[in-house]
Design an enzyme around this catalytic site. Sequence first.
Site, PDB file in Angstrom:
ATOM      1  N   CYS A 226      38.185  -3.477  46.895  1.00 52.39           N
ATOM      2  CA  CYS A 226      38.278  -2.058  47.274  1.00 52.39           C
ATOM      3  C   CYS A 226      37.121  -1.214  46.744  1.00 52.39           C
ATOM      4  O   CYS A 226      36.613  -1.509  45.665  1.00 52.39           O
ATOM      5  CB  CYS A 226      39.586  -1.492  46.732  1.00 52.39           C
ATOM      6  SG  CYS A 226      40.950  -2.211  47.655  1.00 52.39           S
ATOM      7  N   PRO A 227      36.679  -0.229  47.503  1.00 59.59           N
ATOM      8  CA  PRO A 227      37.200   0.204  48.811  1.00 59.59           C
ATOM      9  C   PRO A 227      36.725  -0.629  50.004  1.00 59.59           C
ATOM     10  O   PRO A 227      37.164  -0.389  51.123  1.00 59.59           O
ATOM     11  CB  PRO A 227      36.695   1.641  48.926  1.00 59.59           C
ATOM     12  CG  PRO A 227      35.436   1.655  48.122  1.00 59.59           C
ATOM     13  CD  PRO A 227      35.642   0.694  46.986  1.00 59.59           C
ATOM     14  N   ASP A 265      46.672 -10.073  42.273  1.00 62.36           N
ATOM     15  CA  ASP A 265      45.729 -10.312  41.181  1.00 62.36           C
ATOM     16  C   ASP A 265      44.708 -11.368  41.632  1.00 62.36           C
ATOM     17  O   ASP A 265      45.080 -12.468  42.042  1.00 62.36           O
ATOM     18  CB  ASP A 265      46.512 -10.804  39.950  1.00 62.36           C
ATOM     19  CG  ASP A 265      45.598 -11.114  38.776  1.00 62.36           C
ATOM     20  OD1 ASP A 265      44.371 -10.846  38.872  1.00 62.36           O
ATOM     21  OD2 ASP A 265      46.105 -11.632  37.764  1.00 62.36           O
ATOM     22  N   LYS A 311      29.414  -9.179  35.377  1.00 60.49           N
ATOM     23  CA  LYS A 311      29.192  -7.843  34.814  1.00 60.49           C
ATOM     24  C   LYS A 311      28.653  -7.976  33.385  1.00 60.49           C
ATOM     25  O   LYS A 311      29.154  -8.789  32.594  1.00 60.49           O
ATOM     26  CB  LYS A 311      30.511  -7.053  34.789  1.00 60.49           C
ATOM     27  CG  LYS A 311      31.230  -7.021  36.134  1.00 60.49           C
ATOM     28  CD  LYS A 311      30.501  -6.165  37.150  1.00 60.49           C
ATOM     29  CE  LYS A 311      31.184  -6.248  38.511  1.00 60.49           C
ATOM     30  NZ  LYS A 311      30.456  -5.539  39.564  1.00 60.49           N
TER      31      LYS A 311
HETATM   32  C1  LIG Z   1      33.348  -2.722  41.481  1.00 65.60           C
HETATM   33  S1  LIG Z   1      34.841  -2.548  42.307  1.00 65.60           S
HETATM   34  C2  LIG Z   1      34.574  -3.439  43.783  1.00 65.60           C
HETATM   35  C3  LIG Z   1      33.785  -2.729  44.800  1.00 65.60           C
HETATM   36  C4  LIG Z   1      33.731  -3.466  46.097  1.00 65.60           C
HETATM   37  N1  LIG Z   1      32.988  -4.712  45.966  1.00 65.60           N
HETATM   38  C5  LIG Z   1      33.080  -2.654  47.184  1.00 65.60           C
HETATM   39  O1  LIG Z   1      32.008  -3.034  47.627  1.00 65.60           O
HETATM   40  O2  LIG Z   1      33.655  -1.639  47.604  1.00 65.60           O
HETATM   41  C6  LIG Z   1      35.896  -3.615  41.417  1.00 65.60           C
HETATM   42  C7  LIG Z   1      37.274  -3.757  42.005  1.00 65.60           C
HETATM   43  O3  LIG Z   1      37.890  -4.866  41.367  1.00 65.60           O
HETATM   44  C8  LIG Z   1      39.265  -4.622  41.326  1.00 65.60           C
HETATM   45  N2  LIG Z   1      39.865  -5.529  40.330  1.00 65.60           N
HETATM   46  C9  LIG Z   1      39.625  -5.591  39.002  1.00 65.60           C
HETATM   47  N3  LIG Z   1      40.375  -6.571  38.456  1.00 65.60           N
HETATM   48  C10 LIG Z   1      41.047  -7.154  39.465  1.00 65.60           C
HETATM   49  C11 LIG Z   1      41.972  -8.229  39.542  1.00 65.60           C
HETATM   50  N4  LIG Z   1      42.327  -8.931  38.454  1.00 65.60           N
HETATM   51  N5  LIG Z   1      42.465  -8.569  40.746  1.00 65.60           N
HETATM   52  C12 LIG Z   1      42.115  -7.896  41.856  1.00 65.60           C
HETATM   53  N6  LIG Z   1      41.234  -6.863  41.842  1.00 65.60           N
HETATM   54  C13 LIG Z   1      40.726  -6.495  40.666  1.00 65.60           C
HETATM   55  C14 LIG Z   1      39.372  -3.135  40.989  1.00 65.60           C
HETATM   56  O4  LIG Z   1      40.633  -2.624  41.439  1.00 65.60           O
HETATM   57  C15 LIG Z   1      38.197  -2.556  41.773  1.00 65.60           C
HETATM   58  O5  LIG Z   1      38.595  -2.036  43.022  1.00 65.60           O
END
Ligand SMILES: C[S@@+](CC[C@H](N)C(=O)[O-])C[C@H]1O[C@@H](n2cnc3c(N)ncnc32)[C@H](O)[C@@H]1O
Length: 365
Positions: A226-227, A265, A311
Amino acid sequence: MSNHSVLAYCRPGYESDTANELTTRYGEAGCFGYPVSKKNQGFVHYHLYDATQLEACITQFAVNDSIFPRQLIAVFSTMADIEKEDRVGQILDALSSVEKPFSVFGAIDVEYPDTEDGKTLAKFCRKFTVPLRQALRKANWLTAKENKGKPKLHIFFESFECCHIGYTLPSHASHDHLGICRLKFPSDAPSRSTLKLEDALVNMLDEKQQAKVLRSGGRAVDLGACPGGWTYQLVKRGMYVEAIDNGLVADSLMSTGLVEHHAADGFTYRPQFGRVDLLVCDMIEQPDRVAKLMGDWLIKHWATHAIFNLKLPMKQRYETVVEAMTLLNDRLNALEDAFAVKVRHLYHDRDEVTVTIVRTSTDEV
Ligand SMILES: C[S@@+](CC[C@H](N)C(=O)[O-])C[C@H]1O[C@@H](n2cnc3c(N)ncnc32)[C@H](O)[C@@H]1O
């Protein structure tokens, strides 16, 4: 002044990571030297103890096979006290006193650091290129017409008074000015993160790999979607995407009919049909956890190929990347399948690196 060093451009703030990488890799190859840099200046010099090793050094690995450098230039001359009047003449004088590394160069780039200070040099460098190019052609340093197959001459202005003169080889260099590939943000993409994945797709995969990894009609999983900036890139190429995140995926993507959103997750999610062509992952998590997860997907054939971010909010970024990738590579190397692995700190990355892993030994579809 004769000065033999490899000049590496990097993102400002990444000088010590770049310096560690060069010192380690050139040292392993027997090209011993020491790095010199200042924080946030956007470049590093790796000075060689033995000047005759300059070409051996610059041909050790291509920029695209390194992590932090954006460009790697073999510097053979440095001018420290350039005066305002007749800079072209001063450069020609300096060149006449050095041994020419090649009989002729095919092109010239006049460059500056990618910093706020560097921006004050940008206009001057652009204007200066034309008279310098003409003078170098007259002096037989440059081919009459641009020739991209030949070594390129780089004049890097650190300031108005100081410049470094060096070369790159087309086989080992970035072909972009300042080593930066600028991409246009697509106005219908849901986040700027989309540029990170596009940068990886166009700059880390060759055309054959792109065709293999991004098949129209193929399936992908996007962990931490997301998004939807990464999903956007995949959908644009006709892929079906399982988008995994507790957040919301942009409506514009959901309405394509190519995206299935699962609020789950990313560490426990498994592909709906047992496997996908491509796994992408942009979750903000510890690098070793992400690398372990990516290894699981590739080893268990849940995904054929993978592209992900590690990261790096910590200080020891080079060491952290090497540690995470060594564990992952060891696991992959124990398999019968072969993989092409690249790790790059891309222009559109921030405190993170991008990893591409293409399974090369299989026609798995
Ligand atoms: C940097 S953002 C991603 C942006 C996305 N790649 C984009 O281009 O729009 C990181 C995302 O990872 C999700 N996230 C973090 N830990 C997670 C998990 N264990 N499982 C699923 N999603 C996770 C967060 O909710 C967040 O939306």
